[in-house]
Design a protein around this motif. Sequence first.
Motif, PDB file in Angstrom:
ATOM      1  N   LYS A  76       0.705  -1.287   0.175  1.00 50.29           N
ATOM      2  CA  LYS A  76       0.101   0.057  -0.260  1.00 50.29           C
ATOM      3  C   LYS A  76       0.730   1.093   0.016  1.00 50.29           C
ATOM      4  CE  LYS A  76      -3.753  -1.989   2.511  1.00 50.29           C
ATOM      5  NZ  LYS A  76      -4.753  -2.106   3.517  1.00 50.29           N
ATOM      6  N   ASN A  77       2.145   1.092   0.025  1.00 50.60           N
ATOM      7  CA  ASN A  77       3.025   2.350  -0.009  1.00 50.60           C
ATOM      8  C   ASN A  77       2.733   3.143   1.059  1.00 50.60           C
ATOM      9  OD1 ASN A  77       4.750   1.468  -2.394  1.00 50.60           O
ATOM     10  ND2 ASN A  77       3.017   2.273  -3.517  1.00 50.60           N
ATOM     11  N   THR A  78       2.256   2.527   2.569  1.00 45.77           N
ATOM     12  CA  THR A  78       1.993   3.148   3.472  1.00 45.77           C
ATOM     13  C   THR A  78       2.767   2.817   4.638  1.00 45.77           C
ATOM     14  OG1 THR A  78      -0.076   3.432   2.678  1.00 45.77           O
ATOM     15  CG2 THR A  78       0.044   3.811   4.966  1.00 45.77           C
ATOM     16  N   VAL A  79       3.155   3.951   5.521  1.00 41.77           N
ATOM     17  CA  VAL A  79       4.016   3.802   6.572  1.00 41.77           C
ATOM     18  C   VAL A  79       2.855   4.382   7.916  1.00 41.77           C
ATOM     19  CG1 VAL A  79       5.346   5.763   6.731  1.00 41.77           C
ATOM     20  CG2 VAL A  79       5.776   3.926   8.105  1.00 41.77           C
ATOM     21  N   TYR A  80       2.836   3.509   9.223  1.00 44.37           N
ATOM     22  CA  TYR A  80       2.088   3.889  10.167  1.00 44.37           C
ATOM     23  C   TYR A  80       3.000   4.028  11.130  1.00 44.37           C
ATOM     24  CZ  TYR A  80      -1.168   1.252   7.118  1.00 44.37           C
ATOM     25  OH  TYR A  80      -1.904   1.011   5.995  1.00 44.37           O
ATOM     26  N   LEU A  81       2.322   5.066  12.268  1.00 43.38           N
ATOM     27  CA  LEU A  81       2.955   5.320  13.455  1.00 43.38           C
ATOM     28  C   LEU A  81       1.841   5.070  14.577  1.00 43.38           C
ATOM     29  CD1 LEU A  81       5.521   6.184  15.446  1.00 43.38           C
ATOM     30  CD2 LEU A  81       4.898   8.436  14.836  1.00 43.38           C
ATOM     31  N   GLN A  82       1.999   4.122  15.362  1.00 41.80           N
ATOM     32  CA  GLN A  82       0.935   3.999  16.366  1.00 41.80           C
ATOM     33  C   GLN A  82       1.403   4.467  17.713  1.00 41.80           C
ATOM     34  OE1 GLN A  82      -2.059   2.450  16.531  1.00 41.80           O
ATOM     35  NE2 GLN A  82      -2.331   3.404  18.397  1.00 41.80           N
ATOM     36  N   MET A  83       1.001   5.601  18.170  1.00 42.09           N
ATOM     37  CA  MET A  83       1.234   6.342  19.429  1.00 42.09           C
ATOM     38  C   MET A  83       0.532   6.062  20.643  1.00 42.09           C
ATOM     39  SD  MET A  83       2.519   9.823  17.654  1.00 42.09           S
ATOM     40  CE  MET A  83       0.558  10.364  17.254  1.00 42.09           C
ATOM     41  N   ASN A  84       1.103   5.459  21.601  1.00 39.85           N
ATOM     42  CA  ASN A  84       0.158   5.131  22.706  1.00 39.85           C
ATOM     43  C   ASN A  84       0.759   5.917  23.803  1.00 39.85           C
ATOM     44  OD1 ASN A  84      -1.471   3.334  21.294  1.00 39.85           O
ATOM     45  ND2 ASN A  84       0.304   1.657  21.708  1.00 39.85           N
ATOM     46  N   SER A  85      -0.016   5.778  25.081  1.00 38.54           N
ATOM     47  CA  SER A  85       0.434   6.715  26.230  1.00 38.54           C
ATOM     48  C   SER A  85       0.915   8.047  26.062  1.00 38.54           C
ATOM     49  CB  SER A  85       1.724   5.674  27.083  1.00 38.54           C
ATOM     50  OG  SER A  85       0.997   4.605  27.313  1.00 38.54           O
ATOM     51  N   LEU A  86       0.226   8.864  25.380  1.00 40.93           N
ATOM     52  CA  LEU A  86       0.870  10.129  24.859  1.00 40.93           C
ATOM     53  C   LEU A  86       0.746  11.160  25.940  1.00 40.93           C
ATOM     54  CD1 LEU A  86      -1.100  10.320  21.425  1.00 40.93           C
ATOM     55  CD2 LEU A  86       1.490  10.442  21.660  1.00 40.93           C
ATOM     56  N   LYS A  87       1.997  11.702  25.782  1.00 42.56           N
ATOM     57  CA  LYS A  87       2.193  12.776  27.060  1.00 42.56           C
ATOM     58  C   LYS A  87       2.168  14.504  26.418  1.00 42.56           C
ATOM     59  CE  LYS A  87       5.546   9.582  28.908  1.00 42.56           C
ATOM     60  NZ  LYS A  87       6.844   9.382  29.149  1.00 42.56           N
ATOM     61  N   PRO A  88       1.972  15.330  27.122  1.00 40.46           N
ATOM     62  CA  PRO A  88       1.994  16.704  26.444  1.00 40.46           C
ATOM     63  C   PRO A  88       3.415  17.002  25.856  1.00 40.46           C
ATOM     64  CG  PRO A  88       1.236  16.616  28.842  1.00 40.46           C
ATOM     65  CD  PRO A  88       1.386  15.198  28.473  1.00 40.46           C
ATOM     66  N   GLU A  89       4.484  16.330  26.384  1.00 44.11           N
ATOM     67  CA  GLU A  89       5.817  16.923  25.485  1.00 44.11           C
ATOM     68  C   GLU A  89       5.726  15.976  24.169  1.00 44.11           C
ATOM     69  OE1 GLU A  89       5.408  15.560  28.519  1.00 44.11           O
ATOM     70  OE2 GLU A  89       6.949  14.194  29.211  1.00 44.11           O
ATOM     71  N   ASP A  90       4.766  15.155  23.732  1.00 47.06           N
ATOM     72  CA  ASP A  90       4.769  14.423  22.396  1.00 47.06           C
ATOM     73  C   ASP A  90       4.200  15.445  21.427  1.00 47.06           C
ATOM     74  OD1 ASP A  90       4.018  11.321  24.071  1.00 47.06           O
ATOM     75  OD2 ASP A  90       5.776  12.148  23.018  1.00 47.06           O
ATOM     76  N   THR A  91       3.576  16.714  21.995  1.00 43.21           N
ATOM     77  CA  THR A  91       2.856  17.726  21.132  1.00 43.21           C
ATOM     78  C   THR A  91       3.555  18.212  20.159  1.00 43.21           C
ATOM     79  OG1 THR A  91       1.358  18.310  22.682  1.00 43.21           O
ATOM     80  CG2 THR A  91       1.567  19.883  21.074  1.00 43.21           C
ATOM     81  N   ALA A  92       3.545  18.221  18.786  1.00 40.39           N
ATOM     82  CA  ALA A  92       4.552  18.663  17.718  1.00 40.39           C
ATOM     83  C   ALA A  92       3.834  18.176  16.305  1.00 40.39           C
ATOM     84  CB  ALA A  92       5.630  17.859  17.840  1.00 40.39           C
ATOM     85  N   VAL A  93       4.316  18.969  15.296  1.00 43.25           N
ATOM     86  CA  VAL A  93       4.135  18.465  13.917  1.00 43.25           C
ATOM     87  C   VAL A  93       4.932  17.408  13.647  1.00 43.25           C
ATOM     88  CG1 VAL A  93       3.999  19.419  11.584  1.00 43.25           C
ATOM     89  CG2 VAL A  93       3.503  20.856  13.446  1.00 43.25           C
ATOM     90  N   TYR A  94       4.206  16.401  13.330  1.00 45.83           N
ATOM     91  CA  TYR A  94       4.917  15.094  12.995  1.00 45.83           C
ATOM     92  C   TYR A  94       5.077  15.094  11.417  1.00 45.83           C
ATOM     93  CZ  TYR A  94       4.793  13.429  17.726  1.00 45.83           C
ATOM     94  OH  TYR A  94       4.960  13.232  18.899  1.00 45.83           O
ATOM     95  N   TYR A  95       6.433  14.719  10.838  1.00 48.23           N
ATOM     96  CA  TYR A  95       6.708  14.756   9.622  1.00 48.23           C
ATOM     97  C   TYR A  95       6.918  13.383   9.065  1.00 48.23           C
ATOM     98  CZ  TYR A  95       6.940  19.768   9.896  1.00 48.23           C
ATOM     99  OH  TYR A  95       6.735  21.202  10.101  1.00 48.23           O
ATOM    100  N   CYS A  96       6.447  12.716   8.098  1.00 42.58           N
ATOM    101  CA  CYS A  96       6.783  11.621   7.628  1.00 42.58           C
ATOM    102  C   CYS A  96       8.202  11.769   6.661  1.00 42.58           C
ATOM    103  CB  CYS A  96       5.905  11.149   6.573  1.00 42.58           C
ATOM    104  SG  CYS A  96       6.211   9.452   5.865  1.00 42.58           S
ATOM    105  N   ALA A  97       9.012  11.018   6.805  1.00 43.02           N
ATOM    106  CA  ALA A  97      10.319  11.123   5.823  1.00 43.02           C
ATOM    107  C   ALA A  97      10.710   9.642   5.001  1.00 43.02           C
ATOM    108  CB  ALA A  97      11.477  11.497   6.777  1.00 43.02           C
TER     109      ALA A  97
END
Length: 123
Positions: A76-97
Amino acid sequence: QVQLVESGGGLVQTGGSLRLSCAASGRTSGTYTMGWFRQAPGKEREFVVAINWGGSSTSSIDSVKDRFTISRDNAKNTVYLQMNSLKPEDTAVYYCASAISMASMRGSGVAYWGKGTLVTVSS
């Protein structure tokens, strides 16, 4: 050229989960390592996690180990990021590379970037 489009960002409470997706299009025939970076307000963009072409090797920063999981579906030419137990310090713009290797991904050798998706974790 490869185009990367992220999706799945949003607002979540502390301890919650989000799943980001990154769809690649264009010249996707290469065996690219895929990864995620993030940039918090007022900070520099930082590497978060990456996965090699076959999915057999991953690399991540210590602050997300055991909380974030990267995976990919090459059909599917797709990559995933499962993020659990999120914290306020995870707040950000997330970029795929995308890069030709894990070493390139972590060594400022990213070939293609997505435009980013915002993740906000409220306390």
